[in-house]
Write an enzyme that holds these catalytic residues in place. Sequence first.
Site, short mmCIF file in Angstrom:
data_model
loop_
_atom_site.label_atom_id
_atom_site.label_comp_id
_atom_site.label_asym_id
_atom_site.label_seq_id
_atom_site.Cartn_x
_atom_site.Cartn_y
_atom_site.Cartn_z
N THR A 1 -12.54 -44.79 -4.15
CA THR A 1 -14.69 -45.30 -4.79
C THR A 1 -14.94 -46.14 -4.07
O THR A 1 -14.80 -45.62 -2.53
CB THR A 1 -14.17 -46.27 -5.70
OG1 THR A 1 -15.58 -47.09 -6.43
CG2 THR A 1 -13.29 -47.68 -5.59
N GLU B 1 -27.57 -46.11 -9.53
CA GLU B 1 -29.37 -46.72 -8.53
C GLU B 1 -30.47 -45.88 -9.78
O GLU B 1 -30.16 -44.86 -9.74
CB GLU B 1 -29.72 -46.16 -7.87
CG GLU B 1 -28.75 -47.07 -6.60
CD GLU B 1 -28.56 -46.59 -5.63
OE1 GLU B 1 -28.16 -47.41 -4.33
OE2 GLU B 1 -29.49 -45.57 -4.63
N THR C 1 -24.43 -54.82 -2.95
CA THR C 1 -24.96 -54.43 -2.57
C THR C 1 -25.96 -54.25 -3.35
O THR C 1 -26.89 -54.65 -3.78
CB THR C 1 -24.95 -52.98 -1.96
OG1 THR C 1 -24.86 -51.98 -2.46
CG2 THR C 1 -24.04 -53.43 -0.66
N SER D 1 -29.55 -47.95 3.17
CA SER D 1 -28.24 -48.02 3.09
C SER D 1 -27.43 -47.43 4.10
O SER D 1 -28.05 -46.99 5.15
CB SER D 1 -27.96 -47.48 1.63
OG SER D 1 -27.93 -46.07 2.32
N LYS E 1 -17.45 -52.32 -6.70
CA LYS E 1 -18.76 -52.78 -6.67
C LYS E 1 -19.83 -51.27 -6.19
O LYS E 1 -18.39 -50.09 -6.16
CB LYS E 1 -19.20 -52.90 -5.44
CG LYS E 1 -18.98 -52.84 -4.43
CD LYS E 1 -19.28 -52.04 -3.22
CE LYS E 1 -20.54 -52.33 -2.98
NZ LYS E 1 -20.99 -51.47 -2.92
N ASN F 1 -34.35 -45.44 -3.31
CA ASN F 1 -34.06 -44.90 -2.25
C ASN F 1 -34.67 -45.16 -1.21
O ASN F 1 -34.39 -44.28 0.04
CB ASN F 1 -33.37 -44.35 -2.41
CG ASN F 1 -31.66 -44.48 -2.82
OD1 ASN F 1 -30.82 -45.22 -2.21
ND2 ASN F 1 -31.29 -43.59 -4.07
#
Lengths: 406, 406
Positions: B190, B277, B153, B406, B179, B401
Amino acid sequence: MAVGDVTMPLMHVVQGVKIGSTEAYVRYPNRRDLVIFEFAEGSNVAGVFTQSAFAAAPVLLSKKHLAENTPRYLIINTGNANAATGTVGYKNAETTCAKLAELAGVQANQILPFSTGVIGEQLPIERLVQGIQPALNDLNADRWTEAASGIMTTDTTPKGASEQFELDGVTYTMTGISKGAGMIRPNMATMLSFVATDAPISKVLVQQLLQTTVEHSFNRITIDGDTSTNDSCIFVATGLAGGAEIESQDDPRYQQVLDVLARIMNRLAQLIVRDGEGATKFITVQVDGGENTQECCDVAYSVAESPLIKTALFASDPNWGRIVMAIGKAGVPNLDSSKVQVWLGDVQICLDGGANPDYTEEAGAAVMAEKEITIRIDLGRGTAKDTVYTCDFSYDYVKINADYRS
Amino acid sequence: MAVGDVTMPLMHVVQGVKIGSTEAYVRYPNRRDLVIFEFAEGSNVAGVFTQSAFAAAPVLLSKKHLAENTPRYLIINTGNANAATGTVGYKNAETTCAKLAELAGVQANQILPFSTGVIGEQLPIERLVQGIQPALNDLNADRWTEAASGIMTTDTTPKGASEQFELDGVTYTMTGISKGAGMIRPNMATMLSFVATDAPISKVLVQQLLQTTVEHSFNRITIDGDTSTNDSCIFVATGLAGGAEIESQDDPRYQQVLDVLARIMNRLAQLIVRDGEGATKFITVQVDGGENTQECCDVAYSVAESPLIKTALFASDPNWGRIVMAIGKAGVPNLDSSKVQVWLGDVQICLDGGANPDYTEEAGAAVMAEKEITIRIDLGRGTAKDTVYTCDFSYDYVKINADYRS
């Protein structure tokens, strides 16, 4: 820039309270950084303090003095937290109290010391001690605004609240200040807050009033989820405006004082959020329909402290998926997600745990464009509720904290 | 930019595992976003999943199918998490499995579905279903690298690990992908990770191996403290490389497989942190000297998730005051701060709860200038220890973000 109206109100003087301040050069020259409060004899003083295992030297000493004697003075420095400073730091706090006691003619344990600023460095004790006499010379009832600016660290604005109220025909005053903009998720106390009234309240009730109102004000705000080593909140009742002492919760005046104190404390706590480091929005997270208050509080904090939600709020992105993520991870036992409702302002975004079919992105975006946003969550399993206040998470939060040595 | 070496290794094929992928246009056109794994008959499959109360539809369905039957296929889409999507979302996950089952000639409950991406929007189920046959047509043993990129993603790099090892003279392979770059603090699982081996391991031991290794890999990483609705980790043993099935922990081969799996899982988990991120640094928080593992874990997470520490790490500021703040708020009962030691790399910054007199800012700054930093904390009250991995908190975290839905 703080969010919304944060202007200092008219700060009414409180009979029996005098304040002095000076530039002691604790960390930076040419700024007011040492503040002394003097309380009239007979004042009743209560305090709540950080629960950090690394509670700072002044916190430890204030708690000790408060248990031993009746406080007559507070001495507060900004620029240095005197935290994680070991025995030297503790001695420095004692030296500060001893010097003020000597100059003011009281016992050392009638003084409560407070520090805020950088952690892990020793106080410049000589300069601090040299500032005490000038601060005492400055003592005056009408110095609340100076005190509010004299305790600031990364705050962009001084923070104050003040009210006058009447009990049984007598007019009383309650005035307070607070400071704090980062490292804010108080646990039983705030960064620093000092509130005084000239109403007559017994020592026991002063402590009860403080604890009750802290729980729903300073203990319900969060900027970054971090708890300071120095959080302290002091409430003093001098009684000098007259009237019979309030000695019981059954006294009808108790509830009235509680209401005033709750308003003052809420305002002082919310001012800290409005001035949160890098804040561009003031967020109220209101959780209803819980089985108990604790789970409402847990969900509210989970939402209020999620970096993903806080960055979405900064971006004015009505990203409700992140809100249900935060509800989901809050650890509420056996939560039935199909009973959960979520509103942004008046707009219902989540219906029975899924997307509200009537929701439009435009309606959500309109709410998110506001400076003050309420996120309301109904857990659909009871009648308990709780509310937490926070701010968004912006580039400037990173900038401020990457630059500032707290 | 990910931190340190994140290059894909040679991804050895695993006998009994085939992978196919396609561009199904789940959210964005012209990108690989649908991946199918096929496992040979007789494979043993184990899974661990998010503990979120808002667990996504595919998580609920995968858990159900895993309990009912022996999985033969995984189907994974990126771009849409199919979370908080109610009964429609659940039906869409069922439809996906039914269609793949029909085309592959297996039972629907032999298929485990996975989704990652935006929360709260319905899957484009028609486009997704249309992608199944092309993905099946693509099935091939040598497609691990394509699978790693097909499940990304906000990841900036595909994540993989692969080893060959020998047990009793037989050569086996273990290969896995993962991922995830944000909304990372897995709780029992996870974001997404798929690991396969052709070693022969019983169904019970496959689950035990997975749970044991998840606990010290994916359950010990944090980027932003947020837990996804979709976290899932799957481990499959096809047994096709031959040898007698490992059926007991007393089998000496069990420990060898455990060691390989632990390395693979650690690598896959740490790759997620390295690609966190906005991450510019890879941080290891190691806590020793605790009374028990839980309190070490609590302290490690308190440090690893403090926005103040993470911004200081971004700024390369050896701000150890913030570290003791985070230790102090971790809630360790009766922690004696005067016994706490803290090191940045090899440099002791905190000695017996206070500043180390031998510490120099230069020495601290030299450690902080590194890309990979270990913060080591000794609580001085026991022999338990734990380690958590995280990254710093940069402008880019906010930027990513604030921009990404998301």
